[in-house]
Scaffold this motif. Structure first.
Motif, PDB file in Angstrom:
ATOM      1  N   SER A  75      -3.022   4.353  -6.384  1.00 53.96           N
ATOM      2  CA  SER A  75      -4.085   5.086  -5.690  1.00 53.96           C
ATOM      3  C   SER A  75      -4.962   4.185  -4.821  1.00 53.96           C
ATOM      4  CB  SER A  75      -4.960   5.827  -6.703  1.00 53.96           C
ATOM      5  OG  SER A  75      -5.587   4.901  -7.568  1.00 53.96           O
ATOM      6  N   MET A  76      -4.625   2.887  -4.783  1.00 50.36           N
ATOM      7  CA  MET A  76      -5.397   1.949  -3.944  1.00 50.36           C
ATOM      8  C   MET A  76      -5.243   2.347  -2.486  1.00 50.36           C
ATOM      9  SD  MET A  76      -7.226  -0.808  -3.424  1.00 50.36           S
ATOM     10  CE  MET A  76      -7.177  -2.265  -4.418  1.00 50.36           C
ATOM     11  N   ARG A  77      -6.364   2.607  -1.840  1.00 49.74           N
ATOM     12  CA  ARG A  77      -6.371   2.962  -0.417  1.00 49.74           C
ATOM     13  C   ARG A  77      -6.231   1.684   0.401  1.00 49.74           C
ATOM     14  NH1 ARG A  77     -10.707   5.573   1.772  1.00 49.74           N
ATOM     15  NH2 ARG A  77     -11.925   3.814   1.045  1.00 49.74           N
ATOM     16  N   LEU A  78      -5.541   1.742   1.526  1.00 47.06           N
ATOM     17  CA  LEU A  78      -5.300   0.545   2.325  1.00 47.06           C
ATOM     18  C   LEU A  78      -6.579  -0.133   2.826  1.00 47.06           C
ATOM     19  CD1 LEU A  78      -1.980   1.331   4.193  1.00 47.06           C
ATOM     20  CD2 LEU A  78      -2.369   0.158   2.034  1.00 47.06           C
ATOM     21  N   PRO A  79      -7.639   0.601   3.187  1.00 48.80           N
ATOM     22  CA  PRO A  79      -8.878  -0.105   3.544  1.00 48.80           C
ATOM     23  C   PRO A  79      -9.428  -0.923   2.371  1.00 48.80           C
ATOM     24  CG  PRO A  79      -8.953   2.129   4.377  1.00 48.80           C
ATOM     25  CD  PRO A  79      -7.744   2.039   3.480  1.00 48.80           C
ATOM     26  N   ASP A  80      -9.285  -0.395   1.156  1.00 46.21           N
ATOM     27  CA  ASP A  80      -9.728  -1.131  -0.027  1.00 46.21           C
ATOM     28  C   ASP A  80      -8.812  -2.319  -0.308  1.00 46.21           C
ATOM     29  OD1 ASP A  80     -11.774   0.749  -0.316  1.00 46.21           O
ATOM     30  OD2 ASP A  80     -10.567   1.999  -1.639  1.00 46.21           O
ATOM     31  N   LEU A  81      -7.527  -2.164  -0.013  1.00 44.06           N
ATOM     32  CA  LEU A  81      -6.580  -3.263  -0.182  1.00 44.06           C
ATOM     33  C   LEU A  81      -6.947  -4.412   0.750  1.00 44.06           C
ATOM     34  CD1 LEU A  81      -3.984  -4.408  -1.442  1.00 44.06           C
ATOM     35  CD2 LEU A  81      -2.720  -3.288   0.419  1.00 44.06           C
ATOM     36  N   ARG A  82      -7.322  -4.081   1.964  1.00 43.46           N
ATOM     37  CA  ARG A  82      -7.758  -5.126   2.917  1.00 43.46           C
ATOM     38  C   ARG A  82      -8.879  -5.956   2.300  1.00 43.46           C
ATOM     39  NH1 ARG A  82      -9.704  -2.683   8.309  1.00 43.46           N
ATOM     40  NH2 ARG A  82     -10.190  -4.868   8.582  1.00 43.46           N
ATOM     41  N   THR A  83      -9.855  -5.282   1.723  1.00 41.66           N
ATOM     42  CA  THR A  83     -10.993  -5.971   1.105  1.00 41.66           C
ATOM     43  C   THR A  83     -10.527  -6.870  -0.037  1.00 41.66           C
ATOM     44  OG1 THR A  83     -12.441  -4.134   1.690  1.00 41.66           O
ATOM     45  CG2 THR A  83     -13.220  -5.625  -0.013  1.00 41.66           C
ATOM     46  N   ALA A  84      -9.622  -6.359  -0.858  1.00 42.88           N
ATOM     47  CA  ALA A  84      -9.118  -7.139  -1.990  1.00 42.88           C
ATOM     48  C   ALA A  84      -8.326  -8.353  -1.523  1.00 42.88           C
ATOM     49  CB  ALA A  84      -8.252  -6.253  -2.882  1.00 42.88           C
ATOM     50  N   LEU A  85      -7.562  -8.207  -0.460  1.00 49.12           N
ATOM     51  CA  LEU A  85      -6.715  -9.297   0.013  1.00 49.12           C
ATOM     52  C   LEU A  85      -7.497 -10.441   0.656  1.00 49.12           C
ATOM     53  CD1 LEU A  85      -3.733  -7.290   1.532  1.00 49.12           C
ATOM     54  CD2 LEU A  85      -3.760  -8.586  -0.612  1.00 49.12           C
ATOM     55  N   ASP A 127     -10.127 -10.344   9.852  1.00 49.82           N
ATOM     56  CA  ASP A 127      -9.599  -9.177  10.561  1.00 49.82           C
ATOM     57  C   ASP A 127      -8.187  -8.844  10.065  1.00 49.82           C
ATOM     58  OD1 ASP A 127      -9.405  -7.126  12.450  1.00 49.82           O
ATOM     59  OD2 ASP A 127      -8.619  -8.485  13.967  1.00 49.82           O
ATOM     60  N   VAL A 128      -8.072  -8.483   8.796  1.00 49.59           N
ATOM     61  CA  VAL A 128      -6.773  -8.155   8.213  1.00 49.59           C
ATOM     62  C   VAL A 128      -6.347  -6.763   8.665  1.00 49.59           C
ATOM     63  CG1 VAL A 128      -5.581  -7.653   6.039  1.00 49.59           C
ATOM     64  CG2 VAL A 128      -7.059  -9.645   6.223  1.00 49.59           C
TER      65      VAL A 128
END
Length: 80
Positions: A42-52, A68-69
């Motif tokens: 359920s991880m949303r891609l905008p949240d994944l950017r933050t995590a990465l 700027d991922v």
């Protein structure tokens, strides 16, 4: 209201997710199944950017200095 694409939604379409940074030029690929194991489907891609970007010197930057991922193949994957 806008919705964001989740890891589970792209897992059926691709095996590997390309990840790039427009600031530093870093490029990588991660297996979507491993991202789901680590972060959940359920991880949303905008949240994944933050995590990465955690740990990146530019993660907390402002405006022109911010990390700027992005996911270059996202447009092709979500428009199929």
């Amino acid at each position: 209201m806008t919705t964001s694409v989740t890891l589970a939604a792209i897992a059926a379409r691709i095996d590997m997710l390309e990840i790039r940074c427009g600031r530093c030029g870093r490029v990588g690929r991660r297996r979507v199944s491993q991202l789901i194991e680590q972060y959940g489907g359920s991880m949303r891609l905008p949240d994944l950017r933050t995590a990465l970007v955690k740990g990146c010197d530019h993660a907390g930057g402002h405006d022109y200095d911010r990390c700027d991922v992005f996911f270059p193949q996202l447009v092709a994957v979500t428009s199929r």
